[in-house]
Design an enzyme around this catalytic site. Sequence first.
Site, PDB file in Angstrom:
ATOM      1  N   ASP A 199      55.779 -14.085 -84.130  1.00  0.00           N
ATOM      2  CA  ASP A 199      54.781 -14.100 -85.198  1.00  0.00           C
ATOM      3  C   ASP A 199      53.480 -14.455 -84.481  1.00  0.00           C
ATOM      4  O   ASP A 199      53.290 -15.607 -84.089  1.00  0.00           O
ATOM      5  CB  ASP A 199      55.145 -15.161 -86.248  1.00  0.00           C
ATOM      6  CG  ASP A 199      54.152 -15.198 -87.394  1.00  0.00           C
ATOM      7  OD1 ASP A 199      53.009 -14.725 -87.210  1.00  0.00           O
ATOM      8  OD2 ASP A 199      54.504 -15.713 -88.473  1.00  0.00           O
ATOM      9  N   HIS A 200      52.610 -13.460 -84.319  1.00  0.00           N
ATOM     10  CA  HIS A 200      51.459 -13.677 -83.429  1.00  0.00           C
ATOM     11  C   HIS A 200      50.573 -14.828 -83.899  1.00  0.00           C
ATOM     12  O   HIS A 200      49.857 -15.428 -83.113  1.00  0.00           O
ATOM     13  CB  HIS A 200      50.639 -12.388 -83.264  1.00  0.00           C
ATOM     14  CG  HIS A 200      49.862 -12.021 -84.471  1.00  0.00           C
ATOM     15  ND1 HIS A 200      50.387 -11.260 -85.485  1.00  0.00           N
ATOM     16  CD2 HIS A 200      48.594 -12.317 -84.838  1.00  0.00           C
ATOM     17  CE1 HIS A 200      49.468 -11.112 -86.420  1.00  0.00           C
ATOM     18  NE2 HIS A 200      48.374 -11.732 -86.060  1.00  0.00           N
ATOM     19  N   HIS A 262      53.503 -15.612 -91.828  1.00  0.00           N
ATOM     20  CA  HIS A 262      52.357 -16.402 -91.325  1.00  0.00           C
ATOM     21  C   HIS A 262      52.115 -17.657 -92.168  1.00  0.00           C
ATOM     22  O   HIS A 262      51.981 -18.763 -91.653  1.00  0.00           O
ATOM     23  CB  HIS A 262      51.060 -15.593 -91.373  1.00  0.00           C
ATOM     24  CG  HIS A 262      51.120 -14.277 -90.664  1.00  0.00           C
ATOM     25  ND1 HIS A 262      51.831 -14.084 -89.509  1.00  0.00           N
ATOM     26  CD2 HIS A 262      50.536 -13.082 -90.954  1.00  0.00           C
ATOM     27  CE1 HIS A 262      51.675 -12.837 -89.108  1.00  0.00           C
ATOM     28  NE2 HIS A 262      50.908 -12.208 -89.974  1.00  0.00           N
TER      29      HIS A 262
END
Lengths: 505, 304
Positions: A199-200, A262
């Site tokens: 999950d960047h 996120h």
Amino acid sequence: MSQRARPEDNPLREGLRVGGASEPALFTIFGATGDLAQRKLLPAIYNLAKRGLLPPRFGVVGYARTHMGDDAFRRFAKAAIEAHSRTPIDERFWPAFASMLHYHAGGFDDSAHFHALARTVDGLDEQIGGGAHRVFYLSTPSSFFPVIVKGLGAAKLNRPTALVRVVIEKPFGDDLQSARALAETVHRSFHERQVYRIDHYLGKETVQNIYAFRFANAIFEPIWSNSYVDHVQITVAESLGVEHRAAFYEETGVVRDIVQNHLLQVMALVAMEPPAAFEAESVRDEKAKALRATRPLVFSDSVRGQYGSGYVAGEEVLDYHQEPKVPADSNTPTYIAAKLEIDNWRWAGTPFYIRTGKRLAKRVTEVAVQFKRPPHLPFSREAAEHLEANSLVLRIQPDEGISLRFGAKAPTPTLSIRSVNMDFQYGSSFLADVPEAYETLLLDAIRGDSTLFTRQDSVERSWEICDPLIEQWQTGQPQAYASGSWGPDAADELLARDGRRWRRP
Amino acid sequence: MSRHQSGWIDVGEVERALAALRAGEGHPSVRATTLNLVVRCGNAEHLKTANRVLDRIGSSRPLRAMIVMPATRTPRARVSSDSGDDHRRGVFNELVELRGNRVALPSSVTSLLVADLPVFLWWQGELPPEGDAVLEEMIELTTRMIVDSDQAGIDAVARVDALATGLVDLAWVRTGPWREAIAALFDGRSQRKLLDHLVAIEVSGPRNQSALLAGWLRSRLGREVGLDTRRAVRVNRVRLICGDESFLVERSGRNEHGIASGPGLAPRTVALPSSAVALLLAGELDRLGAERPFEDALAEAQAA
């Protein structure tokens, strides 16, 4: 494979400064000609190499259907890096970097292709001295994940387990059931400890700074609870619309796109207990505990919206229904505001309000911790009428930093107290180039550090939090909100009924 | 970048002058100082280097810099500030140039340090003899001291190392890429075994850097390693003799890269940058505390 000494057995490694990966590694990108590889992965690998953080023995294997040789892939990679890297290409360094790039053409659904890939990878492994860690990055649509992990398993590219890792991009399923099914498929070939779910957001410096802020400072943690915090607001606002992704977005909607991953991950960082150590299992255990204590989203405490026409930063923009490929009767939500409750000792009674949406007034991600008011103000009502409660805002993007709002005496003849901000700007104190989130995460995957990657139990719990609402939102219509606003009026009412209001980021 | 400078003023007026410069910028700027950097200059050449280096460092590390130069008079100061460059996002840096009697300089510096922030002392050129009170006073103020044994010599640096916590030597920092490349040669098990037979190294490079490289190997391996140096202005080649075998790291021509090779290893390209002083110094400003491998290497280098 030849045996390798562990780096700790090499006495010359002690005290070296670079802090990069030292053990040899091969990094295979499935979908190497795709958008993500061009925009993020290849530039990130290039910048890691330039910063001297990659292992001395390292190779990249690009894997995709397109037929081309190593040289053509190197030209392709150079064009991608030129277009998207945060640093320009250094022509003197390029030949050494290019020599690490290799290409293997193949499909995803034929086991023969995976056996051929195994021969390529084994050959490269031998070339770089043997014993390489192997990272397989699935930069493909998620529909290909099952067939790729199966192919890797069939070709025995999943072994040895201590050296092989597979990195997968979100979405990790589109509900609890499909997330479990995907995990089951992946686990047939890989142990959970080999699976790195990226999950960047978690690789962003400012998100990592939440750990530092909370657990490296003694002054905030004692007040980081329902005793002093009135509520928390988490905002992930985008100014863009669905752009060319309408087909994807129609299948996804705002909850699957942002909240399930996120937003809940950021919430978990804010809510978690201090880990015993900053290492993978300790950190992920605490995040998982915070998510387990979080009640599922409920219809009555949520507001859904869909953007209408309007102006964003002075530009006229379309109604969601007018976007290409959006059906006229679409009820896909592009906005959510909701109240989350965490049932544990630290947070019981202190709600976390979340909001995220497209085409909002501006692009901003932040966590605002709103503190309770003092129990008693010894000033006249006039003196303190403009005084707001203390708040601490962790700005994740863009204007990265932290601000603390507190009351100060205004320089007036009569006592008057105003709220002022004490502002820390990340970019003012640390002016050096900040690495891209993908650089951080790719290096961690190469080193075998899974701290910043999402574990399956967190993924499943996040779906358990989101699924009931997604189900209830299948029918009915979202409320329209004007593009360029902060969402529908009902979002304000959601907080107003608790005697609170959204802050304006 | 916009730069404003005052005339020569008393040390006591420095803070007021800096405040005036901040107020007179004409546009908002942020004072986000993260460190104090004291630069000791012994001559005009040092002063030129200091100004050139600070111009580059200030763009990545917000700081208050003090350039200190001995002169035969009561200390006087000249202040300047800069801000407003696109890359710098309006961050405000402060530079104080201090000149005056050598013995009066430490107290001037003390009065001008930004509170609570680390103090870095970059001492250019040769170091004073043992027992020098000014040096000792300056070290007292300092969180980290930066010297260069290529200028000051190994013995003088070793002497200061006994007084200063967190000493760093730019000559040692220059050997960093070489140490990385050498260490990587011995990650494999069979190569690691050959490391046990390392008897000597041949270095083409500056004398002090060669001595530090040999000292590093001696201290890491805990035994004697011979050194044969061929003088050059920068390190160009290191050969490690391990019994009948040898490993080599060699720069390719005038390049910033080179080739590392050894028994059982395919030759590979390694980065061997010769970084400018500004870049080396900037890296050191990000670190605090002592560096044990350096201290060990220095002790071995001095003992040899």
